[in-house]
Design a protein around this motif. Structure first.
Motif, PDB file in Angstrom:
ATOM      1  N   ASP A   1      -9.190  13.074   2.084  1.00  0.00           N
ATOM      2  CA  ASP A   1     -10.070  12.800   0.852  1.00  0.00           C
ATOM      3  C   ASP A   1     -10.152  14.224   0.558  1.00  0.00           C
ATOM      4  O   ASP A   1     -10.399  14.368  -0.740  1.00  0.00           O
ATOM      5  CB  ASP A   1     -11.537  12.338   1.594  1.00  0.00           C
ATOM      6  CG  ASP A   1     -11.764  10.922   1.684  1.00  0.00           C
ATOM      7  OD1 ASP A   1     -12.534  10.442   2.390  1.00  0.00           O
ATOM      8  OD2 ASP A   1     -10.662  10.231   1.162  1.00  0.00           O
TER       9      ASP A   1
ATOM     10  N   THR B   1      -0.003  16.487  -4.320  1.00  0.00           N
ATOM     11  CA  THR B   1       0.889  15.571  -4.529  1.00  0.00           C
ATOM     12  C   THR B   1       2.079  15.612  -3.431  1.00  0.00           C
ATOM     13  O   THR B   1       2.677  16.586  -3.278  1.00  0.00           O
ATOM     14  CB  THR B   1       1.223  15.347  -5.835  1.00  0.00           C
ATOM     15  OG1 THR B   1       0.278  15.387  -6.837  1.00  0.00           O
ATOM     16  CG2 THR B   1       2.388  14.157  -5.937  1.00  0.00           C
TER      17      THR B   1
ATOM     18  N   ALA C   1      -1.431  14.707   4.069  1.00  0.00           N
ATOM     19  CA  ALA C   1      -0.892  13.779   3.232  1.00  0.00           C
ATOM     20  C   ALA C   1       0.389  13.104   3.940  1.00  0.00           C
ATOM     21  O   ALA C   1       0.989  13.721   4.860  1.00  0.00           O
ATOM     22  CB  ALA C   1      -0.333  14.332   1.889  1.00  0.00           C
TER      23      ALA C   1
ATOM     24  N   LYS D   1      -7.329  14.945  -2.214  1.00  0.00           N
ATOM     25  CA  LYS D   1      -7.245  13.729  -3.188  1.00  0.00           C
ATOM     26  C   LYS D   1      -7.350  14.210  -4.492  1.00  0.00           C
ATOM     27  O   LYS D   1      -8.311  14.990  -4.874  1.00  0.00           O
ATOM     28  CB  LYS D   1      -7.941  12.495  -2.866  1.00  0.00           C
ATOM     29  CG  LYS D   1      -7.426  11.649  -1.856  1.00  0.00           C
ATOM     30  CD  LYS D   1      -8.316  10.378  -1.618  1.00  0.00           C
ATOM     31  CE  LYS D   1      -7.726   9.548  -0.647  1.00  0.00           C
ATOM     32  NZ  LYS D   1      -8.674   8.320  -0.388  1.00  0.00           N
ATOM     33  N   GLY D   2      -6.430  13.878  -5.349  1.00  0.00           N
ATOM     34  CA  GLY D   2      -6.594  14.368  -6.999  1.00  0.00           C
ATOM     35  C   GLY D   2      -6.121  15.798  -7.158  1.00  0.00           C
ATOM     36  O   GLY D   2      -5.765  16.117  -8.299  1.00  0.00           O
TER      37      GLY D   2
ATOM     38  N   ASP E   1      -0.299   8.530   1.118  1.00  0.00           N
ATOM     39  CA  ASP E   1      -1.955   8.540   1.415  1.00  0.00           C
ATOM     40  C   ASP E   1      -2.420  10.070   1.818  1.00  0.00           C
ATOM     41  O   ASP E   1      -1.539  11.050   2.147  1.00  0.00           O
ATOM     42  CB  ASP E   1      -2.161   7.962   2.965  1.00  0.00           C
ATOM     43  CG  ASP E   1      -2.054   6.460   2.818  1.00  0.00           C
ATOM     44  OD1 ASP E   1      -0.984   5.986   3.513  1.00  0.00           O
ATOM     45  OD2 ASP E   1      -2.848   5.761   2.174  1.00  0.00           O
ATOM     46  N   TYR E   2      -3.375  10.338   1.507  1.00  0.00           N
ATOM     47  CA  TYR E   2      -4.193  11.707   1.380  1.00  0.00           C
ATOM     48  C   TYR E   2      -5.478  11.784   1.918  1.00  0.00           C
ATOM     49  O   TYR E   2      -6.130  10.794   1.861  1.00  0.00           O
ATOM     50  CB  TYR E   2      -4.257  12.226   0.014  1.00  0.00           C
ATOM     51  CG  TYR E   2      -3.085  12.340  -0.945  1.00  0.00           C
ATOM     52  CD1 TYR E   2      -2.745  11.100  -1.705  1.00  0.00           C
ATOM     53  CD2 TYR E   2      -2.106  13.471  -0.842  1.00  0.00           C
ATOM     54  CE1 TYR E   2      -1.597  11.167  -2.516  1.00  0.00           C
ATOM     55  CE2 TYR E   2      -0.978  13.478  -1.748  1.00  0.00           C
ATOM     56  CZ  TYR E   2      -0.900  12.309  -2.467  1.00  0.00           C
ATOM     57  OH  TYR E   2       0.440  12.187  -3.138  1.00  0.00           O
TER      58      TYR E   2
END
Length: 116
Positions: A62, A69, A49, A65-66, A59-60
């Motif tokens: 894949d 944070t 990230a 992601k979700g 930006d993360y």
């Protein structure tokens, strides 16, 4: 001297959470993007990230992601990585990074181990 101090790693069960912190010094913190990377045994270091200098853009990878944070508190020269729903494959040494003065600087790393 640019320094990055990462902390917050540990052993956690799959599905659990951890929050990593990275405290920076030696440069104007709120002028620079900061990234979190990780490296698992036998694998290349990968970016997880990153966050822009004022925190307006993130930006993360894949793979996170979700679940992860990234955030920052510029008044504390600190970047965080909140990691939720951890998986065994998240096991790695996590590093924070800044590109300053035409080179990369890395923290010492903090170990995250997720038991399945």
């Amino acid at each position: 001297e640019v320094q990055l101090q990462a902390s917050g790693g540990g052993l956690v069960q799959a599905g659990g959470s951890l929050r990593l912190s990275c405290v920076a010094s030696g440069f104007t913190f709120d002028d620079h993007a900061i990234g979190w990377f990780r490296q698992a045994p036998g694998r290349e270091r990968e970016e997880v990230a990153c966050i822009s200098s004022l925190g307006g853009r993130t930006d993360y990878a894949d793979s996170v992601k979700g679940r992860f944070t990234i955030s920052r508190e510029n008044r504390k020269n600190t970047v965080y990585l909140q990691m939720n729903s951890l998986k065994h494959e998240d096991t790695a040494v996590y590093y924070c990074n800044v590109y300053w003065g035409r080179r990369d600087y890395w923290g010492q790393g903090t170990q995250v181990t997720v038991s399945s």
